[in-house]
Structures are given as C-alpha cells and as structure tokens.
Motif scaffolding. Sequence first.
Motif, PDB file in Angstrom:
ATOM      1  N   TYR A 158       9.393  -1.193  -6.855  1.00 52.98           N
ATOM      2  CA  TYR A 158       8.468  -0.917  -7.958  1.00 52.98           C
ATOM      3  C   TYR A 158       7.639   0.325  -7.654  1.00 52.98           C
ATOM      4  CZ  TYR A 158       4.707  -1.871 -11.351  1.00 52.98           C
ATOM      5  OH  TYR A 158       3.785  -1.778 -12.373  1.00 52.98           O
ATOM      6  N   ILE A 159       7.095   0.403  -6.448  1.00 54.12           N
ATOM      7  CA  ILE A 159       6.270   1.548  -6.067  1.00 54.12           C
ATOM      8  C   ILE A 159       7.100   2.824  -6.030  1.00 54.12           C
ATOM      9  CG2 ILE A 159       4.856   2.551  -4.223  1.00 54.12           C
ATOM     10  CD1 ILE A 159       4.170  -0.404  -3.450  1.00 54.12           C
ATOM     11  N   VAL A 160       8.268   2.748  -5.429  1.00 55.28           N
ATOM     12  CA  VAL A 160       9.150   3.923  -5.342  1.00 55.28           C
ATOM     13  C   VAL A 160       9.477   4.448  -6.729  1.00 55.28           C
ATOM     14  CG1 VAL A 160      11.488   4.662  -4.734  1.00 55.28           C
ATOM     15  CG2 VAL A 160      10.139   3.344  -3.100  1.00 55.28           C
ATOM     16  N   GLU A 161       9.807   3.526  -7.651  1.00 53.16           N
ATOM     17  CA  GLU A 161      10.186   3.948  -9.001  1.00 53.16           C
ATOM     18  C   GLU A 161       8.994   4.505  -9.772  1.00 53.16           C
ATOM     19  OE1 GLU A 161      11.593   1.673 -13.013  1.00 53.16           O
ATOM     20  OE2 GLU A 161      12.913   1.447 -11.262  1.00 53.16           O
ATOM     21  N   LYS A 162       7.866   3.803  -9.734  1.00 51.36           N
ATOM     22  CA  LYS A 162       6.699   4.228 -10.523  1.00 51.36           C
ATOM     23  C   LYS A 162       6.141   5.557 -10.030  1.00 51.36           C
ATOM     24  CE  LYS A 162       6.939   0.647 -13.108  1.00 51.36           C
ATOM     25  NZ  LYS A 162       7.502   0.786 -14.475  1.00 51.36           N
TER      26      LYS A 162
ATOM     27  N   ILE B 224       9.132   8.465  -5.882  1.00 48.24           N
ATOM     28  CA  ILE B 224       9.283   8.873  -4.490  1.00 48.24           C
ATOM     29  C   ILE B 224      10.768   8.988  -4.156  1.00 48.24           C
ATOM     30  CG2 ILE B 224       8.786   8.263  -2.079  1.00 48.24           C
ATOM     31  CD1 ILE B 224       6.384   6.642  -3.160  1.00 48.24           C
ATOM     32  N   ALA B 225      11.142  10.093  -3.553  1.00 49.36           N
ATOM     33  CA  ALA B 225      12.543  10.325  -3.197  1.00 49.36           C
ATOM     34  C   ALA B 225      12.603  11.252  -1.991  1.00 49.36           C
ATOM     35  CB  ALA B 225      13.301  10.931  -4.371  1.00 49.36           C
ATOM     36  N   ILE B 226      13.722  11.224  -1.315  1.00 49.11           N
ATOM     37  CA  ILE B 226      13.953  12.116  -0.177  1.00 49.11           C
ATOM     38  C   ILE B 226      14.802  13.280  -0.655  1.00 49.11           C
ATOM     39  CG2 ILE B 226      14.934  12.331   2.133  1.00 49.11           C
ATOM     40  CD1 ILE B 226      12.468  10.564   1.968  1.00 49.11           C
TER      41      ILE B 226
ATOM     42  N   LEU C  96      12.962   7.181   3.370  1.00 50.27           N
ATOM     43  CA  LEU C  96      12.315   6.816   2.103  1.00 50.27           C
ATOM     44  C   LEU C  96      11.204   5.811   2.339  1.00 50.27           C
ATOM     45  CD1 LEU C  96      12.257   7.095  -0.975  1.00 50.27           C
ATOM     46  CD2 LEU C  96      13.919   5.213  -1.086  1.00 50.27           C
ATOM     47  N   TYR C  97      11.449   4.836   3.207  1.00 50.96           N
ATOM     48  CA  TYR C  97      10.411   3.861   3.519  1.00 50.96           C
ATOM     49  C   TYR C  97       9.195   4.543   4.133  1.00 50.96           C
ATOM     50  CZ  TYR C  97       7.886  -0.040   5.506  1.00 50.96           C
ATOM     51  OH  TYR C  97       6.886  -0.927   5.824  1.00 50.96           O
TER      52      TYR C  97
END
Length: 220
Positions: A152-156, A159-161, A201-202
């Motif tokens: 959820y956090i990554v999508e909202k 966030i990407a490498i 990514l983490y």
Amino acid sequence: MKSSNLIKIFALLFVCTFCLSVFAGCKKDDVTVDGGTDNGSDNTAPKLDYSQINIDEYVKSVSYKGLTLTVKGEGASKETAIWEALLGAAVIEKYPESAVEYYFAQTKDYYMFIANNDPEAYKLLLKSRNMTEEDLVAEARELVKKDLVYLYIVEKEGIAITEDEKQSLFDRYVAAYVSEYGYSAEYVKANMSELIYDSMLYDKTLEFLILNNTFVADNN
C-alpha cells in the motif's frame, strides 16, 4: 541494509526455501505463487506475486506519515517502531487467502522439518510451544498483513528502484548477501538478483518512512 523482500523480511520460515513447493502455481484472489524448482536457487523458489491485486480492495486505511513513534529500549530500532505502529493501526478489509495458505504452508513445513517430517513429533513440537495450527494461521495472516501494508505504501507513494540505482547499489548488496549467507559473490549475482532488487525497494521504503515520521527514545 535489509536483505529481505516482502515476504522474506521477517521470520525464520523465510530462510527455508527448500520447503516452498506446496502451493506453486496456484491462483486465488489475484495473488499468484510463482512456481519454483528445488535446485537451491533463490530466484527459482516459489514466491508470492501481488502484482495483479487492487490494493485498495484489501487495505482500507493505514496512517504512515507524520507519526510520533517511540523507540523502546536500548538496541531497539526505528524499523521495529515503524512496523509495530503501522501494523497496529492498519485496517485490513480482507486477506487474499492464497497468500495466507502460502505462509501457513511455509510455517508448517518449517516445523515439520524440525520434527524430521514425523506427524506425531510435529504435534508434540507445537504442543511444547503452546501452539496449535490455528496459531500458525494467525501468524500467516500477520505476515500477509505486513505484505499488504508495505505494498500500500509503495503504491501510494510511487516508490520504485531506478535502473541507475540498481546498477550503482548492486555490488554493495552483493557484498552484504555474501557476508550474511556465506555464498560466493558469483552465486549471489547469478541466483539472487531479484532478492537484491526487492531488498533495495524495501530499504528505500523504510528510508521514506524514517524521514517522514518523528522518533523519540524510551530507554526505561
């Protein structure tokens, strides 16, 4: 540096990749389990693929920015404080059952391995730890919950490498994996690249969370 992905990030069952063949190839709730082989390669071990899910169907809400979080005790980490707070406050609408089954199977296989694949010894092992299979299912749901909150956090936040980050950071992560797992650098490069990108990514997401929240120490 965190050397785990969504789902290798957080319990000892994740290191038992030799046990992960139970639900290979299944699909429910738009979560798939990529099939794996038993050749010892981390890239070919079965792993969850959440890429097809609509995260808003699963996570109703989670506050993850502008929080004041307490880091309790000496040696405690901001990472621990973040995940305790986020998982405690997150509201999950539903769980993808295939993911719960996947983690349950990993956990059960781990305990069966300790019990030398003896069903009676497995039951005694759980009893000695005051656990039942219902407890294993509950643990599995908590692991899925962390996956969902993380996604959820990554999508909202988008966030990407980037490719530049992959190239510039890769050798540093290879060295960390060599140190942690004892593999050769050649093996890590050939077989663990996807785990490394997951770790990147983490780490980037964790850095975002640390920068966007306030921490206070409680050493009592």
